[in-house]
Design a protein around this motif. Structure first.
Motif, PDB file in Angstrom:
ATOM      1  N   ILE A  14      23.690  13.538 -22.681  1.00 30.93           N
ATOM      2  CA  ILE A  14      22.463  12.992 -22.100  1.00 30.93           C
ATOM      3  C   ILE A  14      22.498  11.474 -22.225  1.00 30.93           C
ATOM      4  N   LEU A  15      22.106  10.787 -21.169  1.00 30.59           N
ATOM      5  CA  LEU A  15      21.996   9.326 -21.259  1.00 30.59           C
ATOM      6  C   LEU A  15      20.828   8.972 -22.176  1.00 30.59           C
ATOM      7  N   THR A  16      21.045   8.022 -23.054  1.00 30.80           N
ATOM      8  CA  THR A  16      19.965   7.489 -23.877  1.00 30.80           C
ATOM      9  C   THR A  16      19.111   6.581 -22.986  1.00 30.80           C
ATOM     10  N   PRO A  17      17.956   6.135 -23.478  1.00 31.88           N
ATOM     11  CA  PRO A  17      17.186   5.160 -22.674  1.00 31.88           C
ATOM     12  C   PRO A  17      18.028   3.930 -22.306  1.00 31.88           C
ATOM     13  N   GLU A  18      18.870   3.477 -23.238  1.00 28.96           N
ATOM     14  CA  GLU A  18      19.754   2.342 -22.939  1.00 28.96           C
ATOM     15  C   GLU A  18      20.772   2.721 -21.868  1.00 28.96           C
ATOM     16  N   GLY A  19      21.275   3.958 -21.933  1.00 26.64           N
ATOM     17  CA  GLY A  19      22.210   4.444 -20.925  1.00 26.64           C
ATOM     18  C   GLY A  19      21.561   4.554 -19.557  1.00 26.64           C
ATOM     19  N   GLU A  20      20.319   5.016 -19.541  1.00 27.85           N
ATOM     20  CA  GLU A  20      19.564   5.080 -18.277  1.00 27.85           C
ATOM     21  C   GLU A  20      19.397   3.685 -17.692  1.00 27.85           C
ATOM     22  N   GLN A  21      19.100   2.713 -18.551  1.00 31.04           N
ATOM     23  CA  GLN A  21      18.934   1.335 -18.078  1.00 31.04           C
ATOM     24  C   GLN A  21      20.247   0.801 -17.500  1.00 31.04           C
ATOM     25  N   VAL A  22      21.364   1.083 -18.184  1.00 28.13           N
ATOM     26  CA  VAL A  22      22.672   0.655 -17.668  1.00 28.13           C
ATOM     27  C   VAL A  22      22.925   1.313 -16.315  1.00 28.13           C
ATOM     28  N   PHE A  23      22.652   2.617 -16.216  1.00 27.95           N
ATOM     29  CA  PHE A  23      22.828   3.322 -14.948  1.00 27.95           C
ATOM     30  C   PHE A  23      21.993   2.673 -13.848  1.00 27.95           C
ATOM     31  N   GLU A  24      20.717   2.402 -14.138  1.00 29.19           N
ATOM     32  CA  GLU A  24      19.807   1.824 -13.139  1.00 29.19           C
ATOM     33  C   GLU A  24      20.255   0.438 -12.679  1.00 29.19           C
ATOM     34  N   GLU A  25      20.952  -0.296 -13.544  1.00 31.36           N
ATOM     35  CA  GLU A  25      21.414  -1.638 -13.180  1.00 31.36           C
ATOM     36  C   GLU A  25      22.797  -1.607 -12.536  1.00 31.36           C
ATOM     37  N   VAL A  26      23.713  -0.874 -13.148  1.00 28.39           N
ATOM     38  CA  VAL A  26      25.116  -0.931 -12.764  1.00 28.39           C
ATOM     39  C   VAL A  26      25.426  -0.099 -11.518  1.00 28.39           C
ATOM     40  N   PHE A  27      24.873   1.094 -11.423  1.00 26.05           N
ATOM     41  CA  PHE A  27      25.222   1.972 -10.308  1.00 26.05           C
ATOM     42  C   PHE A  27      24.878   1.351  -8.955  1.00 26.05           C
ATOM     43  N   PRO A  28      23.632   0.915  -8.730  1.00 26.99           N
ATOM     44  CA  PRO A  28      23.329   0.327  -7.419  1.00 26.99           C
ATOM     45  C   PRO A  28      24.108  -0.970  -7.160  1.00 26.99           C
ATOM     46  N   THR A  29      24.369  -1.721  -8.214  1.00 30.51           N
ATOM     47  CA  THR A  29      25.143  -2.961  -8.062  1.00 30.51           C
ATOM     48  C   THR A  29      26.546  -2.651  -7.564  1.00 30.51           C
ATOM     49  N   HIS A  30      27.163  -1.633  -8.163  1.00 32.68           N
ATOM     50  CA  HIS A  30      28.524  -1.290  -7.763  1.00 32.68           C
ATOM     51  C   HIS A  30      28.558  -0.655  -6.365  1.00 32.68           C
ATOM     52  N   ILE A  31      27.574   0.163  -6.052  1.00 34.56           N
ATOM     53  CA  ILE A  31      27.518   0.759  -4.712  1.00 34.56           C
ATOM     54  C   ILE A  31      27.369  -0.347  -3.662  1.00 34.56           C
ATOM     55  N   ALA A  32      26.547  -1.343  -3.939  1.00 36.60           N
ATOM     56  CA  ALA A  32      26.386  -2.472  -3.010  1.00 36.60           C
ATOM     57  C   ALA A  32      27.705  -3.233  -2.853  1.00 36.60           C
ATOM     58  N   HIS A  33      28.440  -3.371  -3.959  1.00 38.23           N
ATOM     59  CA  HIS A  33      29.742  -4.042  -3.934  1.00 38.23           C
ATOM     60  C   HIS A  33      30.708  -3.286  -3.018  1.00 38.23           C
ATOM     61  N   LEU A  34      30.753  -1.975  -3.127  1.00 37.53           N
ATOM     62  CA  LEU A  34      31.639  -1.167  -2.290  1.00 37.53           C
ATOM     63  C   LEU A  34      31.165  -1.139  -0.842  1.00 37.53           C
ATOM     64  N   LYS A  35      29.846  -1.130  -0.663  1.00 35.88           N
ATOM     65  CA  LYS A  35      29.265  -1.066   0.686  1.00 35.88           C
ATOM     66  C   LYS A  35      29.715  -2.252   1.536  1.00 35.88           C
ATOM     67  N   GLU A  36      29.893  -3.419   0.897  1.00 41.25           N
ATOM     68  CA  GLU A  36      30.350  -4.602   1.633  1.00 41.25           C
ATOM     69  C   GLU A  36      31.640  -4.313   2.399  1.00 41.25           C
ATOM     70  N   ARG A  37      32.495  -3.492   1.836  1.00 41.97           N
ATOM     71  CA  ARG A  37      33.756  -3.159   2.492  1.00 41.97           C
ATOM     72  C   ARG A  37      33.599  -1.985   3.452  1.00 41.97           C
ATOM     73  N   PHE A  38      32.935  -0.930   3.004  1.00 43.99           N
ATOM     74  CA  PHE A  38      32.830   0.270   3.828  1.00 43.99           C
ATOM     75  C   PHE A  38      31.983   0.041   5.078  1.00 43.99           C
ATOM     76  N   GLU A  39      31.013  -0.884   5.031  1.00 47.18           N
ATOM     77  CA  GLU A  39      30.185  -1.098   6.213  1.00 47.18           C
ATOM     78  C   GLU A  39      30.935  -1.860   7.304  1.00 47.18           C
ATOM     79  N   GLN A  40      32.174  -2.252   7.027  1.00 45.30           N
ATOM     80  CA  GLN A  40      33.007  -2.852   8.067  1.00 45.30           C
ATOM     81  C   GLN A  40      33.604  -1.789   8.989  1.00 45.30           C
ATOM     82  N   LEU A  41      33.444  -0.516   8.613  1.00 51.44           N
ATOM     83  CA  LEU A  41      33.856   0.598   9.461  1.00 51.44           C
ATOM     84  C   LEU A  41      32.652   1.060  10.274  1.00 51.44           C
ATOM     85  N   THR A  42      32.904   1.507  11.481  1.00 48.55           N
ATOM     86  CA  THR A  42      31.809   2.058  12.293  1.00 48.55           C
ATOM     87  C   THR A  42      31.444   3.441  11.750  1.00 48.55           C
TER      88      THR A  42
END
Length: 161
Positions: free
Chosen positions: A114-142
């Motif tokens: 189980i994620l601790t409250p600190e783990g949940e906070q890391v997830f809430e910060e890191v996951f969307p940040t990394h998805i946005a980072h990857l999206k920069e490349r993938f959105e170059q595809l139609t």
């Protein structure tokens, strides 16, 4: 016993087979697949490390995020991490106070991760940040290219399962 001439002829035949194998039509595709994966992995892993996690730690946190927890087996099945490696990763995430192990009532043979409250906070910060980072490349595809790529990758995976 084989003669010297017979051995040389056999060796020439093996070289011919190797040359023919090197000309197989799928080899350039295989090379491009490996190169694409390596480029993706470097791009993704570099960013994850900048966020303060290893790729395996990120994978576990991303898997546990938005859940009430999972068993070790469930996490192993849903991540790219082997069960043998997973224990060490969980140990390190526990040391960082990002994950905790909890024995569920009525089943002392397993435990929940189980994620601790600190783990949940890391997830809430890191996951969307990394998805946005990857999206920069993938959105170059139609959208059509994305669909085609996904279909072909699924088909390729199925050939090896």
């Amino acid at each position: 016993m084989k003669s010297k001439q017979s051995k040389e002829s056999e060796k020439e035949s093996e070289v011919g087979v190797a040359k023919a194998a090197a000309r197989e039509a799928f080899i350039p595709v295989m090379r491009e697949l490996v190169r694409a994966y390596q480029a993706y992995a470097v791009y993704s892993q570099t960013h994850i490390r900048e966020l303060g996690l290893t790729p395996a730690q990120f994978d576990v946190i991303a898997t546990l995020g938005n859940t009430d927890g999972m068993t070790m087996g469930e996490v192993a099945d849903k991540t790219l991490v082997t069960k043998g490696t997973l224990t060490g990763i969980i140990d390190r995430l526990e040391q960082k106070n990002l994950v905790r192990r909890e024995v569920p009532e009525g089943n002392r043979r397993c435990f929940m991760l189980i994620l601790t409250p600190e783990g949940e906070q890391v997830f809430e910060e890191v996951f969307p940040t990394h998805i946005a980072h990857l999206k920069e490349r993938f959105e170059q595809l139609t959208p059509d290219e994305m669909q085609q790529l996904q279909s072909l990758l699924k088909k390729l995976r199925g050939l090896f399962e």
